[in-house]
Design a protein around this motif. Structure first.
Motif, short mmCIF file in Angstrom:
data_model
loop_
_atom_site.label_atom_id
_atom_site.label_comp_id
_atom_site.label_asym_id
_atom_site.label_seq_id
_atom_site.Cartn_x
_atom_site.Cartn_y
_atom_site.Cartn_z
N ALA A 95 0.82 -1.15 -0.03
CA ALA A 95 -0.14 -0.08 -0.36
C ALA A 95 1.21 1.10 -0.50
CB ALA A 95 -0.97 -0.20 1.06
N ALA A 96 2.06 1.56 0.72
CA ALA A 96 2.93 2.34 1.00
C ALA A 96 3.50 2.63 -0.38
CB ALA A 96 3.75 2.28 2.05
N ILE A 97 3.91 1.81 -1.49
CA ILE A 97 4.71 1.73 -2.53
C ILE A 97 3.31 2.12 -3.04
CG2 ILE A 97 5.18 0.70 -4.44
CD1 ILE A 97 6.74 -1.29 -2.34
N ILE A 98 2.60 1.79 -3.81
CA ILE A 98 1.88 2.43 -4.75
C ILE A 98 1.55 3.93 -4.21
CG2 ILE A 98 -0.82 1.92 -5.00
CD1 ILE A 98 -0.78 -1.16 -4.64
N LYS A 99 1.01 3.79 -3.35
CA LYS A 99 0.79 5.84 -3.14
C LYS A 99 1.66 6.46 -3.06
CE LYS A 99 -0.39 7.81 1.06
NZ LYS A 99 -0.94 8.94 3.23
N GLU A 100 3.00 5.50 -3.01
CA GLU A 100 4.00 6.83 -3.12
C GLU A 100 4.36 6.79 -4.66
OE1 GLU A 100 6.38 8.47 -1.64
OE2 GLU A 100 5.34 8.03 0.12
N ILE A 101 3.58 5.56 -5.90
CA ILE A 101 3.53 5.75 -6.59
C ILE A 101 2.64 7.50 -7.71
CG2 ILE A 101 3.26 4.75 -9.05
CD1 ILE A 101 4.77 1.53 -8.16
N GLU A 102 1.67 6.51 -7.09
CA GLU A 102 0.10 7.78 -7.45
C GLU A 102 1.20 8.64 -7.16
OE1 GLU A 102 -3.62 4.68 -6.73
OE2 GLU A 102 -2.56 6.39 -4.99
N LYS A 103 1.79 9.69 -6.14
CA LYS A 103 2.18 10.77 -6.00
C LYS A 103 3.13 11.04 -6.94
CE LYS A 103 1.98 10.75 -0.66
NZ LYS A 103 2.52 10.86 0.43
N LYS A 104 3.88 10.08 -7.46
CA LYS A 104 4.94 10.54 -8.44
C LYS A 104 4.76 10.29 -9.71
CE LYS A 104 9.51 9.41 -9.88
NZ LYS A 104 10.34 9.64 -9.67
N SER A 105 2.87 10.28 -9.48
CA SER A 105 1.91 9.94 -11.10
C SER A 105 1.85 11.10 -10.66
CB SER A 105 1.12 8.85 -11.26
OG SER A 105 0.49 8.75 -11.99
N GLU B 170 9.45 -1.38 -12.20
CA GLU B 170 9.84 -2.37 -11.37
C GLU B 170 9.15 -3.12 -10.55
OE1 GLU B 170 13.10 -4.37 -9.28
OE2 GLU B 170 13.17 -3.33 -10.84
N TYR B 171 8.02 -2.37 -10.26
CA TYR B 171 6.73 -3.01 -8.82
C TYR B 171 6.31 -4.00 -9.53
CZ TYR B 171 2.69 -3.12 -6.36
OH TYR B 171 1.17 -3.90 -5.92
N LEU B 172 5.84 -3.50 -10.93
CA LEU B 172 4.98 -4.79 -11.50
C LEU B 172 6.03 -5.83 -11.57
CD1 LEU B 172 3.61 -2.99 -15.13
CD2 LEU B 172 2.40 -3.44 -12.93
N ARG B 173 7.51 -6.14 -11.57
CA ARG B 173 7.64 -7.69 -12.03
C ARG B 173 8.56 -7.76 -10.07
NH1 ARG B 173 13.00 -8.84 -9.64
NH2 ARG B 173 13.33 -6.41 -8.49
N ILE B 174 8.16 -6.80 -8.90
CA ILE B 174 8.01 -7.12 -7.82
C ILE B 174 6.92 -7.59 -7.91
CG2 ILE B 174 7.99 -7.30 -5.50
CD1 ILE B 174 10.15 -4.77 -6.50
N ASN B 175 5.50 -7.15 -7.72
CA ASN B 175 4.27 -7.92 -7.94
C ASN B 175 3.91 -9.13 -8.53
OD1 ASN B 175 1.71 -8.09 -9.02
ND2 ASN B 175 1.49 -6.82 -6.96
N LYS B 176 4.58 -9.51 -9.63
CA LYS B 176 4.85 -10.38 -10.35
C LYS B 176 5.23 -11.78 -9.88
CE LYS B 176 5.55 -13.20 -14.50
NZ LYS B 176 6.66 -13.29 -15.78
N ASN B 177 6.34 -11.27 -8.59
CA ASN B 177 7.40 -12.23 -8.20
C ASN B 177 6.38 -12.30 -7.10
OD1 ASN B 177 9.33 -12.49 -9.96
ND2 ASN B 177 10.68 -11.42 -8.90
N ASP C 133 -3.68 -3.89 -10.83
CA ASP C 133 -4.53 -3.33 -12.14
C ASP C 133 -3.81 -1.67 -11.92
OD1 ASP C 133 -5.20 -5.84 -12.72
OD2 ASP C 133 -7.10 -5.39 -11.15
N LYS C 134 -3.50 -1.16 -10.39
CA LYS C 134 -3.27 0.36 -10.29
C LYS C 134 -2.05 0.46 -11.08
CE LYS C 134 -5.96 1.47 -6.27
NZ LYS C 134 -5.74 1.78 -4.70
N VAL C 135 -1.59 -0.13 -10.80
CA VAL C 135 -0.11 0.52 -11.24
C VAL C 135 0.55 -0.17 -12.82
CG1 VAL C 135 2.10 -0.35 -11.05
CG2 VAL C 135 1.55 0.14 -8.95
#
Length: 314
Positions: free
Chosen positions: A115-125, A147-154, A174-176
Motif C-alpha cells: 500500500a505504501a509503495i502504490i501510494k508513493e507511485i500515485e504521488k509521483k504519477s 519495477e513494481y510490476l516485476r516485484i508484484n509478479k514474483n 491493476d492500478k500500477v
C-alpha cells in the motif's frame, strides 16, 4: 512485459532534464514581458492616455514577478514533492528487492509495504502529470511502475491462494499497470514529436535522418511493451514514411544537381536509385505512384536530352 537491462539503458538515452534551466526560463519570461509591455503601451497610446509607458511598465513588471513566483515557488514546490516521492519510493523498492542473502519469509511484500509503495507511485504519477510536457518525469514513473510490476509478479507466483495479500497484490497490479501504460505512452508521444520536429528543422539529410530515426526508436521501444497500441503503430508507420521520403528526396536532389551540371547520365542513375529505394519502402500506394511517375518522367526527359546531344555530335 518487464524491461531488460539493455532496454532500460536504451530508454535512458532519451532522458531530458526534469527541471527547466533558469537561463532558458527567464529568457522566455523576459521576452514575454517585453512583448506584453509594448502591447499595453500600444493600446494605451491609441487611446491617447497620458504617459502610457507608466501603466505599461507596471503591467509588464507584474508579469515578470508572476513568472518568478511561478518558477521559484509553485513549480519548485511541485518538483520538490516529486523528488521527495521519488526518494521515498526508491527506498521502499530497494528494501523489498529480492536479495539472495535474505530468507524467503523476509522477502515477502507485506500488505502495508504494498500500500505504501502504490501510494508513493500515485504521488509521483500526479507530479509527472502536473509537469506533463516534461518527458523525463513520465519516463521515471514508467520505470518505477515497471519495477513494481516485476516485484508484484514474483509475489503473485509465490503467494498462497488463501493469503490476504493476494487481493491487495492484484489490486496493486491493476492500478500500477494503468499508470505504467499511461506514462509510457505519454513519454513516447512527447519524445517522438519533439524529435520529429527537430528532424524537420534540420538542414542536412544526415541530421534529418538521425533525429527521425531516434524518434522511431522511441516508438519501437514503447511498442515492445504495448505491441497492440493503435496510436503507437500509426505513429511508427507515419515516421517510417517520413524517413523514406527523406531518403528518396535525397536521391532526387542528387539527380537534380547532376542534371543542372549537365551530367545527365549520372542524374538518370540517381533517379533509378530513387526508384529502386521507392519500390522497397512501405509507402501508401497513391503516394508511391505519384513519386514513381515523377521520377520516370524525369528519366524520360533526360534520356531525350542525351539522345539529342548524341545526334548533334554525329
Amino acid at each position: 512485459m518487464n524491461a531488460t537491462a539493455e532496454f532500460k539503458r536504451e530508454l535512458r538515452k532519451y532522458r531530458r532534464p526534469f527541471w527547466l534551466p533558469a537561463s532558458n526560463y527567464y529568457v522566455l519570461a523576459i521576452a514575454v514581458t517585453i512583448a506584453f509591455f509594448f502591447l499595453v503601451w500600444g493600446i494605451l497610446q491609441e487611446g491617447r492616455g497620458e504617459m502610457p509607458w507608466i501603466p505599461a511598465g507596471i503591467s509588464a513588471s507584474a508579469v515578470l514577478i508572476g513568472a518568478v513566483v511561478l518558477r521559484e515557488i509553485i513549480l519548485r514546490r511541485a518538483r520538490n514533492r516529486y523528488l521527495s516521492a521519488q526518494k521515498q519510493l526508491d527506498e521502499n523498492l530497494k528494501n523489498i528487492a529480492r536479495n539472495p542473502n535474505v530468507s524467503q519469509t523476509l522477502r515477502k511484500l507485506s500488505i502495508e509495504q504494498n500500500a505504501a509503495i502504490i501510494k508513493e507511485i500515485e504521488k509521483k504519477s500526479e507530479a509527472a502529470r502536473i509537469l506533463g510536457k516534461l518527458s523525463e518525469g513520465h519516463l521515471e514513473v514508467f520505470e518505477i511502475c515497471d519495477e513494481y510490476l516485476r516485484i508484484n509478479k514474483n509475489e503473485l507466483e509465490t503467494v498462497g491462494a488463501g493469503s490476504p495479500r493476494l487481493a491487495a497484490l492484484r489490486r496493486g497490479k491493476d492500478k500500477v499497470q494503468a499508470m505504467h501504460r499511461f506514462h509510457l505512452l505519454a513519454w513516447a508521444e512527447i519524445e517522438s514529436r519533439g524529435l520529429t520536429l527537430e528532424a524537420k528543422n534540420r538542414v542536412t539529410i544526415s541530421e534529418k535522418l538521425e533525429q527521425a530515426q531516434r524518434a522511431l526508436t522511441v516508438l519501437d521501444s514503447a511498442l515492445q511493451f504495448y505491441p497492440e497500441e493503435t496510436e503507437l503503430i500509426e505513429s511508427a508507420d507515419a515516421l517510417k514514411e517520413f524517413i523514406a521520403s527523406i531518403k528518396i528526396s535525397n536521391w532526387m536532389e542528387k539527380a537534380e544537381r547532376s542534371a543542372f551540371k549537365g551530367n545527365y547520365k549520372r542524374a538518370m542513375s540517381h533517379y533509378r536509385d530513387a526508384l529502386f529505394f521507392l519500390a522497397r519502402e512501405n509507402l501508401q500506394r497513391s503516394e508511391k505512384d505519384v513519386v514513381a511517375e515523377k521520377i520516370n518522367s524525369e528519366i524520360a526527359r533526360l534520356r531525350e536530352i542525351v539522345e539529342l546531344d548524341q545526334k548533334k555530335r554525329r
